[in-house]
Design a protein around this motif. Structure first.
Motif, PDB file in Angstrom:
ATOM      1  N   ARG A 191      -5.516   8.034 -11.139  1.00  0.00           N
ATOM      2  CA  ARG A 191      -6.138   9.072 -10.310  1.00  0.00           C
ATOM      3  C   ARG A 191      -6.727  10.156 -11.206  1.00  0.00           C
ATOM      4  O   ARG A 191      -6.182  10.471 -12.269  1.00  0.00           O
ATOM      5  CB  ARG A 191      -5.115   9.717  -9.366  1.00  0.00           C
ATOM      6  N   SER A 195      -8.925  11.698  -6.912  1.00  0.00           N
ATOM      7  CA  SER A 195      -9.781  10.562  -6.580  1.00  0.00           C
ATOM      8  C   SER A 195      -9.342   9.336  -7.362  1.00  0.00           C
ATOM      9  O   SER A 195      -8.816   9.436  -8.471  1.00  0.00           O
ATOM     10  CB  SER A 195     -11.247  10.885  -6.900  1.00  0.00           C
ATOM     11  N   SER A 196      -9.580   8.180  -6.771  1.00  0.00           N
ATOM     12  CA  SER A 196      -9.139   6.929  -7.384  1.00  0.00           C
ATOM     13  C   SER A 196     -10.010   6.558  -8.581  1.00  0.00           C
ATOM     14  O   SER A 196     -11.224   6.776  -8.579  1.00  0.00           O
ATOM     15  CB  SER A 196      -9.183   5.808  -6.342  1.00  0.00           C
ATOM     16  N   LEU A 226       1.489  17.925   1.240  1.00  0.00           N
ATOM     17  CA  LEU A 226       2.307  16.727   1.109  1.00  0.00           C
ATOM     18  C   LEU A 226       3.705  17.073   0.636  1.00  0.00           C
ATOM     19  O   LEU A 226       4.701  16.538   1.115  1.00  0.00           O
ATOM     20  CB  LEU A 226       1.642  15.764   0.123  1.00  0.00           C
ATOM     21  N   ARG A 252       5.072   8.663  -6.614  1.00  0.00           N
ATOM     22  CA  ARG A 252       4.527   8.005  -5.423  1.00  0.00           C
ATOM     23  C   ARG A 252       3.645   8.960  -4.636  1.00  0.00           C
ATOM     24  O   ARG A 252       2.616   8.569  -4.084  1.00  0.00           O
ATOM     25  CB  ARG A 252       5.666   7.482  -4.545  1.00  0.00           C
ATOM     26  N   GLN A 253       4.041  10.236  -4.567  1.00  0.00           N
ATOM     27  CA  GLN A 253       3.216  11.222  -3.875  1.00  0.00           C
ATOM     28  C   GLN A 253       1.951  11.520  -4.674  1.00  0.00           C
ATOM     29  O   GLN A 253       0.862  11.641  -4.111  1.00  0.00           O
ATOM     30  CB  GLN A 253       4.016  12.504  -3.655  1.00  0.00           C
ATOM     31  N   ALA A 257       0.309   9.600  -6.439  1.00  0.00           N
ATOM     32  CA  ALA A 257      -0.620   8.471  -6.394  1.00  0.00           C
ATOM     33  C   ALA A 257      -1.648   8.598  -5.281  1.00  0.00           C
ATOM     34  O   ALA A 257      -2.548   7.760  -5.173  1.00  0.00           O
ATOM     35  CB  ALA A 257       0.157   7.159  -6.244  1.00  0.00           C
ATOM     36  N   SER A 258      -1.534   9.639  -4.440  1.00  0.00           N
ATOM     37  CA  SER A 258      -2.534   9.874  -3.398  1.00  0.00           C
ATOM     38  C   SER A 258      -3.367  11.116  -3.679  1.00  0.00           C
ATOM     39  O   SER A 258      -4.250  11.460  -2.901  1.00  0.00           O
ATOM     40  CB  SER A 258      -1.846  10.013  -2.036  1.00  0.00           C
ATOM     41  N   LEU A 317       2.987   7.972   3.838  1.00  0.00           N
ATOM     42  CA  LEU A 317       2.604   8.756   5.001  1.00  0.00           C
ATOM     43  C   LEU A 317       3.547   8.534   6.178  1.00  0.00           C
ATOM     44  O   LEU A 317       3.599   9.348   7.103  1.00  0.00           O
ATOM     45  CB  LEU A 317       1.165   8.416   5.409  1.00  0.00           C
ATOM     46  N   VAL A 348       0.871  -1.183   0.000  1.00  0.00           N
ATOM     47  CA  VAL A 348       0.000   0.000   0.000  1.00  0.00           C
ATOM     48  C   VAL A 348       0.905   1.229   0.000  1.00  0.00           C
ATOM     49  O   VAL A 348       1.249   1.765   1.059  1.00  0.00           O
ATOM     50  CB  VAL A 348      -0.934   0.022   1.227  1.00  0.00           C
ATOM     51  N   ILE A 408       0.600   4.330  -0.454  1.00  0.00           N
ATOM     52  CA  ILE A 408       0.154   5.558   0.203  1.00  0.00           C
ATOM     53  C   ILE A 408       0.471   5.511   1.691  1.00  0.00           C
ATOM     54  O   ILE A 408       0.927   6.497   2.279  1.00  0.00           O
ATOM     55  CB  ILE A 408      -1.353   5.772  -0.031  1.00  0.00           C
ATOM     56  N   LEU A 409       0.248   4.348   2.341  1.00  0.00           N
ATOM     57  CA  LEU A 409       0.528   4.233   3.772  1.00  0.00           C
ATOM     58  C   LEU A 409       2.024   4.362   4.042  1.00  0.00           C
ATOM     59  O   LEU A 409       2.443   5.026   4.997  1.00  0.00           O
ATOM     60  CB  LEU A 409       0.003   2.898   4.303  1.00  0.00           C
TER      61      LEU A 409
END
Length: 382
Positions: free
Chosen positions: A348, A281-282, A365, A274-275, A277-278, A105, A99, A101-102
Motif C-alpha cells: 500500500r 492506495s493499492s 477504522l 490487517r487494518q 492493509a486497507s 469490515l 479477502v 479487508i472484507l
C-alpha cells in the motif's frame, strides 16, 4: 438405485476429492451440537477437520452422544455407551476468507455456506440410522494466529427421495458451536521452493538494468517525505521487539513500529497490519513497483495479513522483527529476505496525495474495529 438427489450430489463429491488432493490451509475443531432431527434432540460432542484451498474447503466431521448407565461411586462401575451419532462430509464456500479487508469490515467474522452428505442415527433397544444430505451456513472468527471460534446451523433431510422416516426422526435443524486450531497453513515444500525461486529471481531482475548493474528505485514525487520517513525509522534501529508494543521505550511489534514512525509525520495509521492493509492506495506487490516509504504486507499462515514492513528502497525493508530481535533492516536478496519475498501478498502507498484519505480512514477504522494483535514473525534468524 441412486435417487435424483443422490446424483445431484456427485459433482460435490468429485469436488471434495479434488480439494483433498490440494490441501493448503487446515484446521481441526472441537464442537458441541444439538440435533433436532433425531429422537429427543440429543446433544453431541465431536471433531471436525477442514482443509481449504482458496475460498473452497472440504470438511469431515463426526459427533457422538454418550450415555451413562449407573453412577460413579456405586458398587458396580457405570456403563458408558453411544446413544446417538452423526457423520458428515461437506463442501464449504467461504468467500471472504481470501479477502482480508472484507473480513476486517465484519469485525473479523468470516461467513460460509456448505452442502454435504452423511448420516445420523440412534442406538439403544433398537439401532436405527439413515443417510442424509444437508445444507447450511456458519461463521468463523480468528482469536489468535491459530485459534478461532465457529458456529453453524445445518438443515438435515433424508438422502433418498420419499423415504419414510423412522419413529422420532425428523427433517430438522442441527446447531453447532466450537473452537478451531489451525495447522499446516503453508504451501507444499515444492510450491514454496518454486515460488521462492521465481519471486527472488524476479526481485533481482527488477532491481538491475540491462547491463546487470544494480539500479536505484525511481524517485517518486514525494521522495523528500519518503526520505524523512526512513530517517525517522532509522532512529529506532535496535529497539527491542515486544508483542503488542507501541513504544520506543518498552519495544515495538511490527505494526506498532510502523504506526509510530508515520505518526511522527502527522499520518495516523490503523493499529494492526490487517487494518493497515486497507489504508492508502493499492500497489502491485512486487519490489519493482514499490517506492520508498510504501508498506509491504506479509501472510505467514496462508492468506491472512500478519506482518508489515516499510520499504526502505535499494531492495531493503525496515521493520520490527521478533526473529531479528527488534527494529532492523533486511536485504530482500538475503536468506531472510527470501522468506519475506515468498510471503509478500500486498503493498500500500500511504504517502503523497492519499494523505488526507489515509488519516481519516485510519482514524475511523481504529475507533470502530478491534482485531487481533500481530503475531511474531517466523523468518530465519539473522
Amino acid at each position: 438405485m441412486l435417487s435424483n438427489r443422490s446424483i445431484s450430489l456427485l459433482p460435490a463429491i468429485a469436488l471434495c476429492t479434488t480439494l483433498a488432493s490440494a490441501q493448503q490451509q487446515n484446521s481441526i475443531g472441537i464442537f458441541v451440537a444439538r440435533n433436532d432431527a433425531l429422537p429427543g434432540a440429543p446433544k453431541l460432542g465431536g471433531l471436525a477437520f477442514t482443509s481449504y484451498t482458496g475460498p473452497l474447503g472440504l470438511r469431515l466431521s463426526g459427533g457422538l452422544h454418550v450415555t451413562q448407565d449407573g453412577n460413579f461411586g456405586e458398587e458396580r462401575p457405570p456403563k458408558l455407551g453411544v446413544g446417538a451419532w452423526t457423520a458428515d462430509a461437506d463442501v464449504v464456500l467461504a468467500p471472504f476468507r481470501t479477502v482480508p479487508i472484507l473480513t476486517m469490515l465484519l469485525a473479523g467474522f468470516s461467513p460460509n455456506a456448505f452442502v454435504g452428505i452423511g448420516g445420523h442415527g440412534v442406538q439403544g433397544t433398537s439401532d436405527t440410522s439413515i443417510a442424509t444430505w444437508s445444507y447450511g451456513a456458519g461463521v468463523t472468527r480468528s482469536l489468535l494466529s491459530v485459534l478461532g471460534v465457529e458456529a453453524s446451523a445445518r438443515y438435515r433431510m433424508p438422502l433418498r427421495d420419499n423415504q419414510v422416516l423412522p419413529a422420532g426422526f425428523k427433517t430438522e435443524w442441527e446447531y453447532r458451536a466450537g473452537i478451531t486450531i489451525g495447522f499446516g497453513n503453508r504451501p507444499s515444500s515444492s510450491s514454496r521452493r518454486s515460488a521462492s525461486s521465481a519471486r527472488v529471481e524476479r526481485t533481482r531482475r527488477d532491481t538491475r538494468n540491462s547491463s546487470g548493474i544494480p539500479r536505484s528505485t525511481p524517485a517518486p514525487a514525494n521522495s523528500a517525505s519518503a526520505a524523512r520517513v526512513i530517517d525517522t525509522a532509522d532512529d529506532y534501529l535496535g529497539t527491542r521487539y515486544r508483542y503488542g508494543g507501541t513504544s520506543p521505550t518498552t519495544g515495538f511489534d511490527c505494526s506498532g513500529f510502523v504506526q509510530h514512525v508515520y505518526a511522527r509525520h502527522d499520518l495516523k495509521l490503523p493499529r494492526t497490519s490487517r487494518q493497515m492493509a486497507s489504508a492508502g492506495s493499492s500497489v502491485t506487490p512486487r519490489v519493482s513497483a514499490l517506492r520508498t516509504g510504501d508498506l509491504m504486507f506479509f501472510a505467514q499462515n496462508g492468506s491472512t495479513v500478519d506482518h508489515v514492513a516499510i520499504y526502505a528502497g535499494g531492495n531493503r525493508i525496515i521493520h520490527s522483527s521478533s526473529s531479528g530481535a527488534g527494529v532492523r533492516y533486511d536485504d530482500l536478496d538475503s536468506r531472510r529476505g527470501e522468506y519475506f519475498v515468498t510471503h509478500l501478498i500486498a503493498a500500500r502507498r500511504v504517502l503523497g496525495a492519499e494523505r488526507a484519505l489515509v488519516a481519516a480512514f485510519g482514524a475511523e477504522l481504529g475507533k470502530t474495529l478491534v482485531t487481533d494483535l500481530d503475531p511474531p514473525d517466523r523468518a530465519p534468524a539473522p
